[in-house]
Design a protein around this motif. Structure first.
Motif, mmCIF file in Angstrom:
data_model
loop_
_atom_site.group_PDB
_atom_site.id
_atom_site.type_symbol
_atom_site.label_atom_id
_atom_site.label_comp_id
_atom_site.label_asym_id
_atom_site.label_seq_id
_atom_site.Cartn_x
_atom_site.Cartn_y
_atom_site.Cartn_z
ATOM 1 N N PHE A 84 0.818 -1.209 0.000
ATOM 2 C CA PHE A 84 0.000 0.000 0.000
ATOM 3 C C PHE A 84 0.857 1.266 0.000
ATOM 4 O O PHE A 84 0.330 2.378 -0.056
ATOM 5 N N SER A 85 2.203 1.106 0.045
ATOM 6 C CA SER A 85 3.100 2.258 0.073
ATOM 7 C C SER A 85 4.481 1.805 -0.384
ATOM 8 O O SER A 85 4.782 0.604 -0.406
ATOM 9 N N TRP A 106 8.246 -17.377 -3.510
ATOM 10 C CA TRP A 106 8.460 -16.074 -2.878
ATOM 11 C C TRP A 106 7.114 -15.454 -2.505
ATOM 12 O O TRP A 106 6.075 -15.788 -3.097
ATOM 13 N N PRO A 107 7.130 -14.534 -1.537
ATOM 14 C CA PRO A 107 5.870 -13.878 -1.149
ATOM 15 C C PRO A 107 5.171 -13.257 -2.355
ATOM 16 O O PRO A 107 5.807 -12.691 -3.247
ATOM 17 N N ILE A 108 3.868 -13.382 -2.372
ATOM 18 C CA ILE A 108 3.046 -12.874 -3.475
ATOM 19 C C ILE A 108 2.753 -11.397 -3.219
ATOM 20 O O ILE A 108 2.319 -11.010 -2.140
ATOM 21 N N GLN A 109 2.990 -10.578 -4.234
ATOM 22 C CA GLN A 109 2.803 -9.133 -4.108
ATOM 23 C C GLN A 109 1.366 -8.747 -4.472
ATOM 24 O O GLN A 109 0.862 -9.126 -5.534
ATOM 25 N N LEU A 110 0.721 -8.015 -3.569
ATOM 26 C CA LEU A 110 -0.631 -7.521 -3.820
ATOM 27 C C LEU A 110 -0.574 -6.008 -4.007
ATOM 28 O O LEU A 110 -0.069 -5.295 -3.142
ATOM 29 N N LYS A 111 -1.093 -5.535 -5.145
ATOM 30 C CA LYS A 111 -1.065 -4.101 -5.430
ATOM 31 C C LYS A 111 -2.421 -3.539 -5.842
ATOM 32 O O LYS A 111 -2.595 -2.325 -5.913
ATOM 33 N N CYS A 112 -3.375 -4.419 -6.113
ATOM 34 C CA CYS A 112 -4.703 -3.973 -6.541
ATOM 35 C C CYS A 112 -5.682 -5.127 -6.377
ATOM 36 O O CYS A 112 -5.295 -6.249 -6.034
ATOM 37 N N GLU A 113 -6.941 -4.866 -6.663
ATOM 38 C CA GLU A 113 -7.979 -5.863 -6.442
ATOM 39 C C GLU A 113 -7.801 -7.096 -7.337
ATOM 40 O O GLU A 113 -8.188 -8.196 -6.953
ATOM 41 N N GLU A 114 -7.205 -6.908 -8.503
ATOM 42 C CA GLU A 114 -6.999 -8.049 -9.395
ATOM 43 C C GLU A 114 -6.035 -9.072 -8.817
ATOM 44 O O GLU A 114 -6.004 -10.232 -9.257
ATOM 45 N N ASP A 115 -5.250 -8.681 -7.825
ATOM 46 C CA ASP A 115 -4.259 -9.580 -7.232
ATOM 47 C C ASP A 115 -4.813 -10.422 -6.086
ATOM 48 O O ASP A 115 -4.118 -11.290 -5.559
ATOM 49 N N PRO A 140 -8.207 2.785 -0.781
ATOM 50 C CA PRO A 140 -9.441 2.047 -1.106
ATOM 51 C C PRO A 140 -9.247 0.574 -1.427
ATOM 52 O O PRO A 140 -10.040 -0.270 -0.998
ATOM 53 N N TRP A 141 -8.191 0.226 -2.176
ATOM 54 C CA TRP A 141 -8.061 -1.185 -2.553
ATOM 55 C C TRP A 141 -7.717 -2.065 -1.358
ATOM 56 O O TRP A 141 -8.071 -3.260 -1.329
ATOM 57 N N HIS A 148 -12.688 -8.521 1.342
ATOM 58 C CA HIS A 148 -12.517 -9.824 0.680
ATOM 59 C C HIS A 148 -12.166 -10.902 1.704
ATOM 60 O O HIS A 148 -12.716 -12.018 1.676
ATOM 61 N N LEU A 149 -11.268 -10.582 2.635
ATOM 62 C CA LEU A 149 -10.874 -11.550 3.662
ATOM 63 C C LEU A 149 -12.039 -11.850 4.609
ATOM 64 O O LEU A 149 -12.248 -13.001 5.013
ATOM 65 N N ASN A 150 -12.796 -10.819 4.934
ATOM 66 C CA ASN A 150 -13.933 -11.025 5.837
ATOM 67 C C ASN A 150 -15.009 -11.913 5.218
ATOM 68 O O ASN A 150 -15.633 -12.730 5.902
ATOM 69 N N THR A 151 -15.244 -11.743 3.931
ATOM 70 C CA THR A 151 -16.303 -12.520 3.270
ATOM 71 C C THR A 151 -15.860 -13.943 2.944
ATOM 72 O O THR A 151 -16.696 -14.767 2.565
ATOM 73 N N SER A 152 -14.584 -14.244 3.113
ATOM 74 C CA SER A 152 -14.086 -15.587 2.804
ATOM 75 C C SER A 152 -14.602 -16.635 3.765
ATOM 76 O O SER A 152 -14.611 -17.828 3.453
ATOM 77 N N ARG A 153 -14.984 -16.189 4.973
ATOM 78 C CA ARG A 153 -15.471 -17.074 6.040
ATOM 79 C C ARG A 153 -14.383 -18.006 6.548
ATOM 80 O O ARG A 153 -14.665 -18.999 7.233
#
Length: 511
Positions: A84-85, A106-115, A140-141, A148-153
């Motif tokens: 996020f920064s 390697w750790p997966i990089q998250l930069k937007c909703e598509e990730d 926002p993302w 997304h994590l909350n709705t995963s149950r």
């Protein structure tokens, strides 16, 4: 157990690094290892998939250490970096490099909703995105990621604090916070876990000892105290063989009006069950037969027919509880004012007594020092004014307490006793106690403790704890929905007994 602010926790970290002669990286390793140990003890090598979401600060560094230790012990782990920064803490970078040395992927990089990754309901999420230092709104993302994590149950474990939750104010977006099944927090609990607006984000709380400097923890008063049995036992005043009813005080419960005599019955019974030597109910004439019949152990003084128009006593009680079912008619308000002018006994004020004070704030200057006020939320609002969130509510209660030299109990799931700048957060009670008359019982209990010679602050803290404990014992028989105020009174005695039970080696209670 003390409650520290985020700033105090940072100071404790710094004091520990100096006294133990360790680096911040070593302290992080120590803390995260304790989290791993807790997870490992529960999972015992289970093949379940574990997703670790790491921010780019020190909370993320904790998550990277946990990921590495899980991998080293053969767990199925996927690690994600929430980018996020562009700024990263040095501790994060060091642990990122260590993780890459052993990770096949390697750790997966998250930069937007598509990730965002796909998650299965049976997976486990470890949330290490943001810690207690969060002080600005999320991009926002990242809010979308949290949703997304909350709705995963999935089962979600948060490191130190659920991500998106501030340590000192309500969240900007109530849905932009992790709803954790369990939060594993470092060394000491945080106030945010016990407030109505923010406590809902963690279902279960685990406090783990990470070896912070004991001298610093002991010498710093913190912002409050979490009240459990260990904090209550030193307050208890044991009885001696040669005592008599006069030893434990004569308290008076003043209140009631036509149709609201039951509140005085409850408070009077609670005062007797909590140990007052003598209890007198001061009520309107319409409740005389009710009190004499339902509480034969109590004495009764009756005023005019349907409401109190005069409050005069020909003796000085050890303590007085006033306001339950009192009404706010003009004659009653006038009687209340004259009572305050003449009274010299320690006071507990509840319900309509508080409503009268809110209508007539000039009466507040007539309160004895350390008067105890027990408002429910709307009564508190009438007294101190509206607040923007729970933290603001506490600040207003503190200011009120200092201005009028009184003790304020903010009633709720974790009732908070406020005296000046200190908070005493209760850790007993249950949802079944959200029932009519529960507050009247509390008023009677605190009044009883005052009459027995307890300091007002101690009477308030002890009374709140004992009240919650009585409800906890009762609810095991009644269930939440079946719990009524009379059942709380019936279990005050067992709550006293429970104080002196010790856990045996299996964790069960024994005498």
């Amino acid at each position: 157990m003390k409650i520290f602010s985020a700033q105090q926790m940072r100071m404790a970290d710094e004091a520990t690094m100096v006294s133990a002669k360790i680096t911040s990286l070593e302290l992080m390793e120590r803390a995260a290892t304790q989290i791993f140990n807790l997870i490992h003890s529960r999972l015992q090598g289970s093949p379940i998939m574990i997703h670790v979401f790491c921010g780019i600060g020190n909370n993320g560094g904790d998550g990277l250490v946990v990921s590495r230790l899980l991998l080293e012990h053969g767990y199925n782990v996927k690690t994600y970096i929430v980018n996020f920064s562009d700024n990263r803490s040095q501790e994060f970078l060091s642990n990122y490099d260590r993780l890459k040395e052993i990770a096949k992927d390697w750790p997966i990089q998250l930069k937007c909703e598509e990730d965002f990754p796909q998650l299965k309901r049976e997976d486990i999420i470890i949330d290490a995105i943001f810690g207690i230092g969060l002080n600005r709104p999320l991009v926002p993302w990242v809010v979308s990621l949290i949703k997304h994590l909350n709705t995963s149950r999935c089962f979600k474990l948060s490191v130190d604090i659920p991500s998106g939750l501030y340590s000192d104010k309500a969240p900007d977006d109530p849905e932009g916070v992790i709803f954790a099944n369990v939060t594993v927090t470092f060394q000491l609990p945080k106030l945010v876990f016990f407030l109505p607006e923010t406590g809902m984000y963690t279902q279960d709380l685990e406090v783990i000892d990470i070896g912070l400097d004991r001298n610093f923890l002991m010498q710093n008063p913190g912002i409050g105290v979490l009240i459990n049995k260990n904090e209550i036992l030193p307050l208890y005043r044991p009885r001696h063989k040669f005592s008599h009813k006069g030893t434990y005080g004569h308290c008076v419960v003043i209140g009631g009006s036509y149709g609201k005599i039951g509140s005085v019955v409850l408070a009077t019974k609670a005062a007797l069950k909590t140990g007052a030597g003598l209890v007198t109910a001061y009520i309107p004439e319409c409740g005389y037969e009710v009190l004499q019949t339902t509480v034969p152990e109590a004495m009764v003084i009756a005023d005019s027919d349907d409401e109190l128009e005069e409050i005069t006593l020909d003796f000085t009680p050890a303590a007085i509880g006033i306001g339950i079912g009192l009404g706010t008619g003009e004659k009653t308000i006038s009687a209340f004012e004259e009572f305050l002018k003449e009274n010299t006994s320690p006071l507990v004020i509840d319900a309509d007594g508080i409503n009268i004070l809110a209508k007539k704030p000039e009466f507040l200057d007539k309160l004895p020092k350390k008067t105890i006020l027990t408002p429910h939320p709307k009564e508190l609002e009438r007294l101190v004014g509206k607040w923007k969130d729970d933290f603001d509510k506490i600040e207003k209660a503190k200011a009120f307490s200092k201005q009028y030299d009184c003790v304020v109990i903010i009633k709720g799931a974790n009732s908070i006793t406020v005296f000046e700048d200190q908070l005493y957060v209760n850790n007993t009670g249950n949802p079944g106690m959200a029932t009519a008359g529960s507050g009247d019982v509390l008023t009677g209990m605190i009044t009883s403790l005052l009459s027995q010679g307890y300091d007002p602050l101690h009477a308030a803290v002890f009374g709140v704890y004992l009240h919650g404990s009585s409800g906890d014992i009762a609810v095991q028989k009644t269930g939440f929905e079946g719990l009524i105020a009379s059942e709380i009174i019936s279990h005050i005695g067992p709550a006293f007994i429970e104080l002196f039970k010790r856990p045996n080696v299996e964790g069960q209670q024994e005498k």
